[in-house]
Design an enzyme around this catalytic site. Structure first.
Site, PDB file in Angstrom:
ATOM      1  N   SER A   1      49.481  58.328 -37.891  1.00 48.38           N
ATOM      2  CA  SER A   1      49.623  58.643 -36.548  1.00 48.38           C
ATOM      3  C   SER A   1      49.302  57.619 -35.563  1.00 48.38           C
ATOM      4  CB  SER A   1      49.987  60.048 -35.514  1.00 48.38           C
ATOM      5  OG  SER A   1      48.392  59.924 -36.514  1.00 48.38           O
TER       6      SER A   1
ATOM      7  N   SER B   1      47.020  58.115 -41.393  1.00 48.78           N
ATOM      8  CA  SER B   1      47.145  58.208 -40.160  1.00 48.78           C
ATOM      9  C   SER B   1      46.202  56.662 -39.435  1.00 48.78           C
ATOM     10  CB  SER B   1      46.898  58.936 -38.630  1.00 48.78           C
ATOM     11  OG  SER B   1      47.325  59.986 -38.898  1.00 48.78           O
TER      12      SER B   1
ATOM     13  N   LYS C   1      42.502  56.429 -29.495  1.00 46.64           N
ATOM     14  CA  LYS C   1      43.614  57.681 -29.445  1.00 46.64           C
ATOM     15  C   LYS C   1      43.326  58.626 -28.810  1.00 46.64           C
ATOM     16  CE  LYS C   1      45.768  59.510 -33.893  1.00 46.64           C
ATOM     17  NZ  LYS C   1      45.660  59.814 -34.553  1.00 46.64           N
TER      18      LYS C   1
END
Lengths: 157, 550
Positions: B204, B228, B129
């Site tokens: 996310s 997330s 990420k």
């Protein structure tokens, strides 16, 4: 990280805080008319009761709805008039929705600053050399010699 | 009439035989597609394949194949890179793909040739990420303010992965600074869900979840502040593991809400997510919130299925959280969750219903805390020391313009809400009150976990929804986090794994089951999760890749 800044807020925040009942009612009704998809709020439909510890102080100021321009100035974010118009209602909507927390009875409940965890993991507070200095310097938008370069500092206050 | 219509969709899917093939040889995918006709009409979707073998750990498969000489690390890397090339224009999972993947793979092949020791992650291709710092590689957290920023150091989790032989494939797309549940709030691109390109992958960590689902990488790292990792895992049909607060060092993770943030893991199997977690766990002197608790060897939990007893989870007490199956949760999700609960019972678990009275309070408390902490944490992005600077004639103007141009709408909104909640005189009414609610939530979980070994719930109130559907309605978007935020407030570990499909998209849409455990007891979650996954009959949870590419 965040904790230090938050502690600063704690110490500067007055312990007295009063919320007018009328205001809370307004918040409640608008919060529940705005988003029918929020089914989880159903239990909060009752009229808000203010916990005694919360409203006992007479020397007080009411909670004002957010003034987006002022908040943006405080947070050092420039917003265009169009942005203020766009995010203002959204921010008010969410803050109204936060209002449901006021009805929770938290009398004598200790606040938890994070998950329970063991303490004593702090390392010695001593400076250490970071080897990749050039890597850090490469990211600085503007510098001269060993100084970061910024425009003049005006103190308006 | 319309309801009776059965849509016949001509699409390209993987047959069951082929999905089996993928499970065994994750690098062989693009050669095995064929056109079939598929009918979809009812909800929840019954399985589209008849006999599917349980998913295999890609980490262990890779290791076996490398050690046996069946394939080289370079060949594996090439096949993944070519799959990224084929699928990326549709999915947009990555903000950056590393130029060094083949180079590192060749180094591993050289080690093998010399008979040197191989790290447990040797040749494993890992997506990261974009809010996790990778030295010399762009790390933007999906924000314009950090566009082109290359950190001068690796996050501790990345350092550990590299030391164990793992190869960082690239940086995955995300909602800016983790603020969002769809990955639509990235400043750069919108990631599509591999199960239906018109739908969001969740967020996310949407890029990390979609990349694993599309087999663009074997495993990936995400971060979980309010769900997330778990919600996108559910939307994309992969395993998402959120460790206990403090289990993994956050040094090098760009802070959003420090009292909630954790780094988490994605894999296509429970074993892969667990082994990746093991690799990154443990105390780190650079993060004083990381724990000195011992990290158990999770691998012994991942027994092959033929060693399972007839009731492999006999006596495990499972509490189904009542509040998570009430009004507001899609009926398809509810029935798939009930079926998953029955499956656990069939494995020997003792199932009861538990109530968490504070459950619905978690959502507003979470958003107060997360916004407040973000307003403090994101004050570091001022355009002076790194990131994009907008020059001005005066310092405050420089801050304001750099931040005004650098941050996207959702980030600005949350910073402003946090600034409001922390204002002098408002602190007691919002932030402190939210922290008191956190205490209530913690107590409720503690009581429920004294009566039960694990708690279960859906991972999200719905399956993946359409891109754009909730973009302009913050409260509708926030409501989708109801299943996950409480776990962050309590700091507990949780795993989400696919447990069924509901109607939607060409092949149905995956639904994730969330299992929540006691603090630092990831081991139990992994054990139960692995057995659940390996014994679940029906779907292989391989998405219908690339309907438009022949």
């Amino acid at each position: 990280m965040a904790t230090r800044a938050l502690l600063a807020v704690i110490s500067s925040s007055p312990n007295r805080c009063f919320i007018s009942t009328r205001r809370i009612k307004n918040q409640a009704s608008s919060a529940f008319s705005t988003s029918p998809s929020l089914h989880f709020q159903i239990q909060s439909r009752k009229t808000h009761r203010i916990a005694p510890s919360f409203s006992s102080d007479t020397n007080s100021s009411a909670l004002q709805p957010p003034d987006v321009s002022r908040l943006a100035e405080t947070a050092r974010i420039s917003l265009t008039p169009a942005e203020i118009e766009e995010c203002g209602p959204k921010i008010r909507q969410v803050i109204d929705w936060f209002g449901q927390l006021q009805k929770v009875d938290v009398n004598s409940v200790e606040p938890a600053i994070r998950a329970e965890m063991e303490g004593g993991n702090l390392r010695e507070d001593a400076p250490e050399t970071f080897e990749n200095r050039d890597g850090i310097r490469d990211s600085i938008p503007s510098f001269e010699g060993t100084y970061l370069k910024v425009p003049k500092v005006l103190n308006k206050e | 009439m319309i309801g009776e219509l059965i849509k016949i969709l001509k699409i390209t899917v993987l047959t069951s035989k082929n999905s089996k093939e993928i499970a065994k040889k994750p690098w062989k995918l693009n050669s095995i597609r064929q056109t079939v006709t598929f009918a979809s009409s009812s909800s929840p979707v019954t399985t589209t394949t008849t006999s599917v073998s349980p998913p295999q750990s890609q980490i262990l498969t890779t290791r076996r194949s490398l050690l046996s000489g069946e394939i080289t690390a370079s060949e594996i890397a090439k096949s993944y890179l070519s799959r990224i090339r084929l699928t990326e224009s549709h999915l947009k999972c990555f903000l950056h793909v590393s130029d060094n993947v083949l180079k590192y793979a060749q180094e591993i092949d050289q080690r093998i040739a010399k008979g040197e020791e191989l790290g447990p992650l040797a040749g494993v291709l890992i997506g990261v990420k974009d809010n996790i710092c990778t030295e010399g590689m762009p790390s933007t957290a999906g924000s314009r303010i950090l566009e082109h920023y290359r950190p001068p150091f690796d996050a501790t989790a990345i350092k550990k992965i590299k030391e164990l032989g793992g190869i960082v494939v690239g940086k995955t797309n995300m909602d800016e600074f983790g603020m969002g549940s769809t990955t639509e709030a990235s400043a750069f691109q919108v990631t599509a869900n591999p199960w239906d390109l018109n739908r969001v992958p969740g967020g996310s960590s949407g890029g990390s979840a979609a990349a694993v689902a599309a087999r663009q990488c074997m495993v990936s790292l995400g971060s979980d502040t309010g769900g997330s990792v778990r919600q996108p895992a559910s939307f994309c049909g992969v395993v998402g593991l959120k460790p206990t607060y403090g289990r993994v060092s956050r040094f090098g993770l760009m802070a959003y809400a420090s009292s909630l943030d954790v780094i988490g893991c994605f894999g296509s199997t429970v074993a892969d997510a667990g082994m990746l977690l093991h690799a990154i766990s443990g105390y780190d002197r650079f993060d004083s919130t990381s724990s000195k608790q011992e990290v158990p060897e999770f691998q012994s939990q991942f027994l092959p299925m033929d060693l399972f007893e007839s009731k492999p989870l006999k006596g495990v007490r499972v509490g189904l959280i009542r509040e998570t199956l009430e009004e507001g949760v899609d009926s398809g999700v509810r029935s798939v969750t009930q079926e998953a609960a029955s499956h656990l019972e069939a494995l020997g678990c003792v199932l009861t219903e538990v109530s968490l009275p504070s459950f619905s309070l978690g959502l507003p408390a979470y958003y107060v805390i997360a916004s407040s902490e973000s307003s403090s944490n994101l004050s570091r992005y001022d355009g002076v020391r790194y990131g994009n600077q907008v020059m001005a004639d005066e310092l405050n103007k420089l801050y304001e313009c750099s931040r005004g141009e650098g941050f996207g709408g959702e980030v600005k909104m949350r910073i402003l809400m946090g600034t409001y909640a922390l204002s002098a005189g408002y602190y007691d009414a919002y932030y402190k009150r939210a922290q008191q609610v956190r205490t209530l939530i913690r107590k409720d979980f503690k009581a429920a976990l004294e009566q039960n070994d694990i708690l279960i719930s859906p991972a999200a109130p719905s399956a993946a929804y359409k891109i754009g559907e909730k973009k302009d309605d913050p409260l509708a978007m926030y409501a989708g986090d109801i299943m996950t935020v409480n776990v962050n407030l309590a700091g507990l570990p949780a795993i989400v794994l696919p447990c069924g499909l509901v109607e939607g998209g060409p092949l149905g849409l995956p639904v994730g089951l969330q299992m929540i455990g006691a603090a630092f007891d990831e081991e139990k979650l992994l054990k139960v999760g692995h057995i659940f996954e390996q014994t679940l009959k029906g779907s292989s949870f391989v998405p219908p890749l690339l309907p438009n590419v022949a």
